[in-house]
Each structure stands twice: as structure tokens, then as C-alpha cells.
Write a protein that holds these residues in place. Sequence first.
Motif, PDB file in Angstrom:
ATOM      1  N   HIS A  86       0.752  -1.311  -0.196  1.00  0.00           N
ATOM      2  CA  HIS A  86       0.171  -0.368  -0.245  1.00  0.00           C
ATOM      3  C   HIS A  86       0.667   1.622   0.377  1.00  0.00           C
ATOM      4  N   ILE A  87       1.333   1.007  -0.987  1.00  0.00           N
ATOM      5  CA  ILE A  87       2.599   2.589  -0.787  1.00  0.00           C
ATOM      6  C   ILE A  87       1.893   3.626  -1.732  1.00  0.00           C
ATOM      7  N   GLN A  88       1.613   4.965  -0.783  1.00  0.00           N
ATOM      8  CA  GLN A  88       1.204   5.852  -1.041  1.00  0.00           C
ATOM      9  C   GLN A  88       2.279   7.128  -1.389  1.00  0.00           C
ATOM     10  N   PRO A  89       2.379   7.155  -2.671  1.00  0.00           N
ATOM     11  CA  PRO A  89       3.670   8.035  -2.598  1.00  0.00           C
ATOM     12  C   PRO A  89       3.166   9.409  -2.546  1.00  0.00           C
ATOM     13  N   GLU A  90       2.051   9.663  -2.272  1.00  0.00           N
ATOM     14  CA  GLU A  90       1.485  11.201  -2.467  1.00  0.00           C
ATOM     15  C   GLU A  90       1.378  11.316  -1.272  1.00  0.00           C
TER      16      GLU A  90
ATOM     17  N   LEU B 256      13.906   5.550  -0.546  1.00  0.00           N
ATOM     18  CA  LEU B 256      12.509   5.761  -1.019  1.00  0.00           C
ATOM     19  C   LEU B 256      11.714   6.705  -0.156  1.00  0.00           C
ATOM     20  N   ASN B 257      12.794   7.517   0.127  1.00  0.00           N
ATOM     21  CA  ASN B 257      12.297   9.279   1.101  1.00  0.00           C
ATOM     22  C   ASN B 257      11.083   9.044   1.929  1.00  0.00           C
ATOM     23  N   PHE B 258      10.246   8.006   1.986  1.00  0.00           N
ATOM     24  CA  PHE B 258       9.338   7.706   3.362  1.00  0.00           C
ATOM     25  C   PHE B 258       8.797   8.294   4.201  1.00  0.00           C
ATOM     26  N   HIS B 259       8.781   8.941   4.790  1.00  0.00           N
ATOM     27  CA  HIS B 259       7.983  10.036   6.311  1.00  0.00           C
ATOM     28  C   HIS B 259       8.068   9.653   6.571  1.00  0.00           C
ATOM     29  N   SER B 260       6.513   8.160   6.618  1.00  0.00           N
ATOM     30  CA  SER B 260       6.218   7.273   7.755  1.00  0.00           C
ATOM     31  C   SER B 260       6.061   6.073   7.539  1.00  0.00           C
ATOM     32  N   VAL B 261       5.976   5.067   7.929  1.00  0.00           N
ATOM     33  CA  VAL B 261       5.453   3.451   7.522  1.00  0.00           C
ATOM     34  C   VAL B 261       4.820   2.531   8.779  1.00  0.00           C
ATOM     35  N   GLU B 262       3.712   2.146   8.386  1.00  0.00           N
ATOM     36  CA  GLU B 262       2.307   1.943   8.742  1.00  0.00           C
ATOM     37  C   GLU B 262       2.475   0.037   8.931  1.00  0.00           C
ATOM     38  N   ALA B 263       2.058  -0.411   9.971  1.00  0.00           N
ATOM     39  CA  ALA B 263       2.020  -1.829  10.172  1.00  0.00           C
ATOM     40  C   ALA B 263       1.168  -2.298  10.676  1.00  0.00           C
TER      41      ALA B 263
ATOM     42  N   ALA C  14       3.872   4.017   3.512  1.00  0.00           N
ATOM     43  CA  ALA C  14       4.277   2.465   2.977  1.00  0.00           C
ATOM     44  C   ALA C  14       3.158   1.545   4.521  1.00  0.00           C
ATOM     45  N   GLU C  15       2.901   0.497   3.973  1.00  0.00           N
ATOM     46  CA  GLU C  15       2.343  -0.716   5.081  1.00  0.00           C
ATOM     47  C   GLU C  15       3.871  -1.113   5.045  1.00  0.00           C
TER      48      GLU C  15
END
Length: 184
Positions: free
Chosen positions: A89-93, A128-135, A97-98
Motif C-alpha cells: 500500500h505504498i502511498q507516494p503522495e 524511497l524517502n518515506f516520511h512514515s511507515v505503518e504496520a 507505506a505499510e
Amino acid sequence: MAHQKVFTELETGNYKLIRLTTERAEDVFRLRSDPEAMKFIDRPRPKDINDIHKFIKTLDEDFEANRSMFWAIIHKASNEMAGSIAFYHIQPENFRAELGYMLFPSFWGKGVMSKCINTVLDFGFDELNFHSVEAHINPANDGSRKILQKFGFVSEAYFRENFFFDGQFLDSEVFSLLKREYYK
């Protein structure tokens, strides 16, 4: 967040994280059919190897569409598949991601998943420059909760009976980690 045009393989200690292909279909079938490995993963079990081929095809399509990255965890010396780890569920906007993961029970308690999560989070935040990751976890999965907390994930939500699986309503717990809170 940059779209990955070429799949990135990763390494950590005795393990390499490689793109899952149909060459590993039998391993994936064994993993996703294993009652102990699937104990807290509330998803239907594959009926046969064809289900796994469809699953891998979907993973390929999701990678091409920038919706997921799914790695097989391979022991370098034996070439044995230990499990899998993924960004779903990568959300580039939203630069989010999860994280999802699972191991064969024979690899539990050996630090494998800690090394893999660390490597994948480094990649997610740094490359990938994620700001946050969820699980998302089944709240009964204490092992998963502990490993997430080890990396600084915090419980963000507890949903009561929000998930219907196998004829029953189940609870779910959502954890999140912000890049600035990540404990390497």
C-alpha cells in the motif's frame, strides 16, 4: 518519493532480500500454508501452487504500479527461503507505506526479522524517502508488537472487530513510525 524502476535487492548479515519470483513459488506455498507461520496472518491460505503464481503476478503488477515492493528473505549460505518482507500500500503522495513480514517458524527467535526490518526501514526512509511507515497486526501477536516497538513504532489505533475473516470478526492494531523517530 521516487518510483523504483528497477527492483532493489538488499543484504543484511547472513541474508539477502531478493525479488520474489515464480522460482520460489513452492517455498511461498509452504510458508503461506504453514498453520504456525500463518497463525496471526488473517488471510486465506493458498489452495494450490496456482494461487501462489497468481499472488506473484499481482506482486509484479503492484511493483510496476509503485504500490508495493516484496522481498523473499534468503539465507546466503544455504539458499533457503526464511520468509518474506514487504512494503504494501505504498502511498507516494503521502510518502508512506505499510510494512508486512513473516518467517518460517524454524527461523523464529534468531534475530532474522530484526535485521531484515532494520534493512528495509533504512531503504524506505533513506532511498524511497518515506516520511512514515505503518504496520497492521493481529493484537494477539505479541512477537510482532515487540519487534515493532523495538524500532520505535507506536500503537496508533486499535480497531475492535473491524476485520471479518474465516467466519469471525477480528480486532486489529495499527502501528506507525515516523522517519524522525526511527531507532536504527
